[in-house]
Design an enzyme around this catalytic site. Structure first.
Site: not given
Length: 273
Positions: A2-3, A61, A259
């Protein structure tokens, strides 16, 4: 993970929903997995039990829950990070515990605040104030002004993918919205921040703010079914091998600094430093 948009949607559902968490008194605290509480659990239980929820804040966050303890007229702050799969629900008391529930605050009026986390990486802990956590972070990515953003990026010398992911630069943007921001800004993720023109830096800010604002308005993105209410239409993230929604070229996924990174090679050409 979740961002910012997903965490903001959680805050709004708890603060503005019917019923609202704000104004509810905690009758009992159920710690269903010991590791969910960082720090001394006895202190946590003493501080939160009997307290009244009076505010909820977000920075990046992180969520911060203010609990006023009426017997001593002191506010305690519970910091929370959802990590990869954390979810918060305000539910009827009979639904306070589910398969992946790690923490439950039993409230008055027959309700409960339930923290579910299938991978059990999420944490809650007590802090004296939100600043105890936020002072180590950059400005909130949704709240930062264009001028402030431009002032900060002038001093940066990183590839822009890593710069946006750096929580000390701006807080709240992760892999999903970094890829979406760079696509909308038409910038290659490996481009160096100190090689961007002023026009490109402005475009980067506008894209970031636009993507986050749009995502917040639709409760974030539904990635891997974690935020089922999320309606943000991703353009590149997770769409490797599919056509670009703008030019039709095939979206590429590469690993950049460990990433996974998604981009369109035509809309986001790499310009040599």
């Amino acid at each position: 993970m979740p961002e910012l948009p997903e965490v903001e949607s959680v805050l709004r559902s708890l603060a503005n929903g019917i019923p609202s968490l704000t104004g509810s008194q905690v009758q009992q605290v159920l710690i269903l997995r010991e590791s969910v509480v960082a720090g001394d659990r006895a202190t946590f239980l003493s501080a939160i039990t009997g307290s009244v929820s009076d505010r909820i804040l977000r920075h990046g966050k992180y969520l911060f829950f203010g609990f006023m303890q009426p017997r001593i007229k002191r506010r305690y702050w519970m910091a929370l990070h959802l990590r990869m799969t954390g979810q918060l629900f305000l539910v009827p008391e009979r639904m306070a515990v589910a398969r992946h529930t790690r923490l439950a605050l039993m409230l008055d009026q027959g309700m409960a605040l339930r923290f579910d986390d299938s991978r059990a990486f999420g944490r809650v802990w007590l802090v004296n104030s939100p600043e105890e956590v936020t002072e180590k972070l950059g400005p909130d990515a949704l709240a930062i002004s264009r001028k402030h953003f431009l002032d900060r990026i002038v001093k940066a010398k990183k590839r822009i993918k890593f710069l946006l992911l750096d929580q000390s630069f701006v807080a709240g943007v992760g892999n999903i919205y970094t890829d979406e921001t760079l696509f909308r800004a038409q910038l290659h993720p490996a481009q160096k921040s100190d090689c961007l023109s002023m026009q490109e830096k402005k475009r980067l800010y506008d894209a970031m703010h636009g993507v986050l604002s749009q995502a917040v308005a639709v409760n974030g993105a539904n990635i891997d079914g974690v935020f089922e209410a999320g309606g943000f239409p991703v353009a590149v993230y997770g769409r490797n091998g599919m056509p670009c929604p703008v030019c039709g070229s095939i979206i590429i996924k590469e690993r950049l600094g460990q990433r996974g990174t998604h981009y369109c090679p035509v809309c986001q050409p790499f310009i040599r430093d």
